[in-house]
Design a protein around this motif. Structure first.
Motif, mmCIF file in Angstrom:
data_model
loop_
_atom_site.group_PDB
_atom_site.id
_atom_site.type_symbol
_atom_site.label_atom_id
_atom_site.label_comp_id
_atom_site.label_asym_id
_atom_site.label_seq_id
_atom_site.Cartn_x
_atom_site.Cartn_y
_atom_site.Cartn_z
ATOM 1 N N VAL A 97 14.140 -18.407 28.825
ATOM 2 C CA VAL A 97 13.135 -17.557 29.478
ATOM 3 C C VAL A 97 13.112 -16.194 28.787
ATOM 4 O O VAL A 97 14.111 -15.470 28.785
ATOM 5 C CB VAL A 97 13.450 -17.385 30.977
ATOM 6 C CG1 VAL A 97 12.484 -16.394 31.611
ATOM 7 C CG2 VAL A 97 13.364 -18.731 31.684
ATOM 8 N N THR A 98 11.996 -15.871 28.185
ATOM 9 C CA THR A 98 11.832 -14.569 27.535
ATOM 10 C C THR A 98 10.498 -13.980 27.976
ATOM 11 O O THR A 98 9.719 -14.639 28.667
ATOM 12 C CB THR A 98 11.817 -14.718 25.989
ATOM 13 O OG1 THR A 98 10.656 -15.469 25.626
ATOM 14 C CG2 THR A 98 13.068 -15.422 25.482
ATOM 15 N N ALA A 99 10.258 -12.747 27.558
ATOM 16 C CA ALA A 99 8.992 -12.107 27.946
ATOM 17 C C ALA A 99 7.795 -12.877 27.392
ATOM 18 O O ALA A 99 6.763 -12.996 28.049
ATOM 19 C CB ALA A 99 8.979 -10.670 27.437
ATOM 20 N N ASP A 100 7.932 -13.407 26.177
ATOM 21 C CA ASP A 100 6.841 -14.165 25.570
ATOM 22 C C ASP A 100 6.761 -15.590 26.094
ATOM 23 O O ASP A 100 5.702 -16.210 26.057
ATOM 24 C CB ASP A 100 7.021 -14.226 24.048
ATOM 25 C CG ASP A 100 6.673 -12.912 23.405
ATOM 26 O OD1 ASP A 100 5.949 -12.131 24.037
ATOM 27 O OD2 ASP A 100 7.138 -12.668 22.278
ATOM 28 N N PRO A 117 7.963 -17.216 29.372
ATOM 29 C CA PRO A 117 8.639 -17.070 30.670
ATOM 30 C C PRO A 117 8.604 -18.316 31.549
ATOM 31 O O PRO A 117 8.853 -18.211 32.744
ATOM 32 C CB PRO A 117 7.856 -15.919 31.311
ATOM 33 C CG PRO A 117 6.489 -16.044 30.767
ATOM 34 C CD PRO A 117 6.605 -16.660 29.415
ATOM 35 N N TRP A 118 8.313 -19.500 30.987
ATOM 36 C CA TRP A 118 8.140 -20.673 31.854
ATOM 37 C C TRP A 118 9.275 -21.691 31.719
ATOM 38 O O TRP A 118 9.128 -22.831 32.112
ATOM 39 C CB TRP A 118 6.790 -21.335 31.566
ATOM 40 C CG TRP A 118 5.648 -20.431 31.869
ATOM 41 C CD1 TRP A 118 5.107 -20.165 33.090
ATOM 42 C CD2 TRP A 118 4.911 -19.633 30.930
ATOM 43 N NE1 TRP A 118 4.076 -19.252 32.970
ATOM 44 C CE2 TRP A 118 3.931 -18.920 31.662
ATOM 45 C CE3 TRP A 118 4.970 -19.456 29.556
ATOM 46 C CZ2 TRP A 118 3.044 -18.037 31.059
ATOM 47 C CZ3 TRP A 118 4.083 -18.591 28.954
ATOM 48 C CH2 TRP A 118 3.141 -17.888 29.716
ATOM 49 N N ALA A 119 10.368 -21.297 31.103
ATOM 50 C CA ALA A 119 11.576 -22.132 30.996
ATOM 51 C C ALA A 119 11.253 -23.526 30.434
ATOM 52 O O ALA A 119 10.736 -23.618 29.321
ATOM 53 C CB ALA A 119 12.268 -22.206 32.343
ATOM 54 N N SER A 175 0.798 -23.711 32.488
ATOM 55 C CA SER A 175 0.592 -23.862 33.931
ATOM 56 C C SER A 175 1.080 -25.226 34.421
ATOM 57 O O SER A 175 1.089 -25.485 35.618
ATOM 58 C CB SER A 175 -0.889 -23.689 34.280
ATOM 59 O OG SER A 175 -1.654 -24.721 33.708
ATOM 60 N N ASN A 194 3.612 -28.157 35.542
ATOM 61 C CA ASN A 194 4.849 -28.038 36.309
ATOM 62 C C ASN A 194 5.721 -29.291 36.211
ATOM 63 O O ASN A 194 6.566 -29.531 37.058
ATOM 64 C CB ASN A 194 4.528 -27.730 37.777
ATOM 65 C CG ASN A 194 3.544 -28.743 38.357
ATOM 66 O OD1 ASN A 194 3.378 -29.827 37.817
ATOM 67 N ND2 ASN A 194 2.905 -28.382 39.456
#
Lengths: 392, 234
Positions: free
Chosen positions: B125-128, B130-132, B170, B172
């Protein structure tokens, strides 16, 4: 004798010049000197003007790049499915132009960054409310709780009726997930389920302050922050809009229906969500005969699909979204915008390089001669915002 | 007389040298100013060309993706565009002598480093990103010289373009190599496309687009709908 002759000859050569010779020599010298001086003057003027020409061109390049980069991304985040992400006036906490205004030298843009913090409201946000209760879902960015929002971030809240507001986050709380915000624009009520998304808000406008003698392209971010100059010595900014002549279409037959080709979808028949009658909104109305929801916006131009120019009257006469009573209302025809043409004009900074006001100079300078002039430079460019031209 | 003559020659020499020095200085100033202006103008032009190169390549990729039935094959890397210039790795030479390393470009997009990315690095997870586990895992989809995008001599450009695709963030389902199939998945039928254009003297532009199948939202028509279009500034 030979020696004498030689001596005589030397005597003749050292006698000097006659008056005629002197006059001729002086005339020749003066003519040559005048010729050289006449070349030096214009050369000097050109030498001092050329660097300013380069600076004027550089100012134009900076303006084109700044404006193009923001214009091309306007509406990113599917904003024009809910509201108009391009406005021909200033909107924000300071000097808000209000509804029903068209200014050809002002443009406001909204877009969502590429990895935005975003979610939906878990509870209604009442008018003047400052706490956004969030609904964290699985698509939230997981970097910072809640949903990637941080203090100082600018966010948009908007609903399906076409109401939108801009807020600045002042504090975040992870559990329960909520944001404390400062309302920066006209307030409204937002129901649970309204989208909350990190956004970028830019207003560009021409500042023509004769008191401080400042002619600048300015930028404003919609908050209480001060306006920022982008480029100096800008003497002209004109924005033109070209739009889809066809009204939006409501799709009701597929699995994710209803949805619209552009603009907010209307409430279900029998449901009232704005001041418009039940089942209607700013872009759709109920047909009296069939009882079906049909476009409220007319076909523009000759009925073809060629983009038409949207004039000030088209963009200030309604119908209004979310409705005509809302403080944050905007003209539904703004949803048609597909192409934006921008004309910018830049002048030389030094008064001595500008001549009298006229075709060449928007503002007069002090120069009386042509060789030292640096005329205003003007450029017109067009941008098709990619997020407003979505179908391929 | 001889001495006078000598003195006059000296003055002439000094005057000539001073004039030469002055003219040389003026000439040098003009040359520097002109070459600087030319470089600025050229950089501006390269920036514009890089934008249109990336934009053109992404439009081409979207055109092919619209008619591709199985997006999971694209996301898995087993199906690519017809616009490729060889194996999906190795160096590509630009006309100015610089090179583009396809693997390095791919790795930079996936984990911000040029060497091979591990699964953990891509899921971090990073700023660029962030969705793991739903972070995009970019795959090379189309790559080649921009001039080869259309018929020969149609495009006059020295740019090299790379288009990558990935599952939309988006989604999941925690499976970035498969397009979500169930209707409850918000990223079903949605794809991320990233185009990078490389030009002379380090010119580079990156665009990211999220597209949805229009078939999903409009059964009567085929094609794509752009959900978001962004410059990537890194």
């Amino acid at each position: 004798m030979k020696r004498l002759e030689t001596s005589n000859l030397r005597l003749v050569t050292s006698l000097g010049f006659s008056l005629v010779e002197l006059l001729v020599a002086t005339a020749v010298t003066l003519t040559v000197t005048a010729g050289v001086l006449s070349l030096i003057g214009p050369a000097r003027a050109a030498f001092s003007a050329e660097p300013e020409v380069a600076i004027v061109q550089q100012r134009l390049r900076v303006m084109v790049e700044v404006l193009f980069d923001d214009l091309v991304m306007a509406g990113a985040g599917q904003l024009n499915s809910s509201f108009a992400p391009v406005l021909p006036f200033r909107r924000g906490a300071v000097n808000d132009a209000g509804a029903g205004v068209f200014k050809s030298d002002t443009i406001t843009l909204y877009y969502v960054p590429s990895k935005p913090a975003q979610t939906t409201l878990a509870a209604d946000l009442e008018e003047f409310g400052t706490v956004l209760k969030l609904n964290p879902d699985s698509s939230c960015p997981q970097t910072v709780s809640p949903c990637g929002f941080t203090a100082g971030m600018d966010v948009l809240v908007f609903d399906e009726a076409g109401s939108f507001g801009r807020f600045t986050v002042t504090a975040v709380r992870a559990s329960p997930a909520e944001l404390t915000v400062t309302p920066n624009a006209a307030t409204a009520t937002y129901r649970a389920g309204s989208r909350v998304v990190q956004a970028i808000d830019r207003t560009y406008f021409l500042k023509n302050d004769t008191t401080s003698n400042a002619q600048q392209l300015m930028s404003y971010d919609g908050s209480t922050n001060a306006d920022l100059p982008v480029v100096d010595h800008v003497v002209g900014l004109t924005v033109e809009y070209f739009g889809d002549p066809q009204p939006p279409v409501l799709k009701t037959t597929d699995e994710i229906a209803p949805w619209t080709t552009y603009g907010p979808k209307p409430p279900a028949v029998g449901v009232q969500s704005t001041a418009y009658p039940a089942g209607e909104n700013c872009v759709f109305q109920i047909d009296f005969d069939s009882g079906q929801q049909v476009p409220r916006l007319p076909v523009l131009g000759d009925g073809s699909n060629t983009l038409v120019r949207l004039l000030a009257g088209d963009l200030t006469d309604g119908p209004w979204c979310p409705d005509s009573t809302a403080a944050n209302r905007w003209d539904a025809d703004l949803l048609r915008i597909r192409r934006i043409a921008v004309t910018v004009r830049v002048e030389a900074a030094i008064d001595a390089l500008r001549g009298p006001a006229g075709i060449l100079f928007a503002r007069p300078g002090t120069s009386r001669g042509g060789p030292g002039w640096v005329p205003d430079q003007e450029i017109r460019f067009q941008v098709s915002p990619r997020n407003l031209n979505r179908d391929r | 007389m001889t001495m006078d003559t000598g003195r006059e020659e000296g003055v002439a020499l000094i005057v000539a040298l001073m004039a030469l020095l002055l003219l040389t200085a003026l000439g040098a100033m003009l040359t520097v100013a002109t070459s600087l202006e030319m470089m600025i103008a050229k950089n501006f032009r390269e920036n514009a060309e890089a934008f249109y190169a990336a934009d053109a390549s992404i439009e081409r990729a979207m055109n092919e993706l619209a008619t591709t039935g199985d997006w999971s094959a694209v996301l898995g890397g087993s199906l690519r565009s017809s616009f490729v210039d060889g194996a999906p790795n190795g160096l590509r030479m630009l006309p100015d002598g610089s090179t583009v390393d396809l693997a390095a470009v791919l790795n930079m997009a996936n984990c911000r480093k040029v060497s091979t990315c591990s699964t953990n690095e891509m899921d971090a997870v990073t700023a660029d990103r962030p969705w793991a586990a739903n972070n995009p895992r970019w795959q090379l989809y189309a790559y080649g010289n921009l001039r080869d995008l259309l018929f020969p001599k149609t495009i006059d450009s020295s740019y090299y373009v790379i288009v990558m695709v990935a599952d939309d963030s988006s989604e999941n389902d925690n499976d970035p190599l498969r397009d979500g199939a169930d209707s409850g998945n918000p990223g079903s039928g949605v794809l991320a496309v990233r185009a990078e254009a490389f030009g002379p003297r380090g010119a580079r532009k990156t665009i990211e687009v999220t597209v949805a199948r229009r078939l999903m939202i409009d059964p009567g028509r085929t094609g794509l709908r752009v959900l978001s279009w962004h410059f990537v500034r890194d």
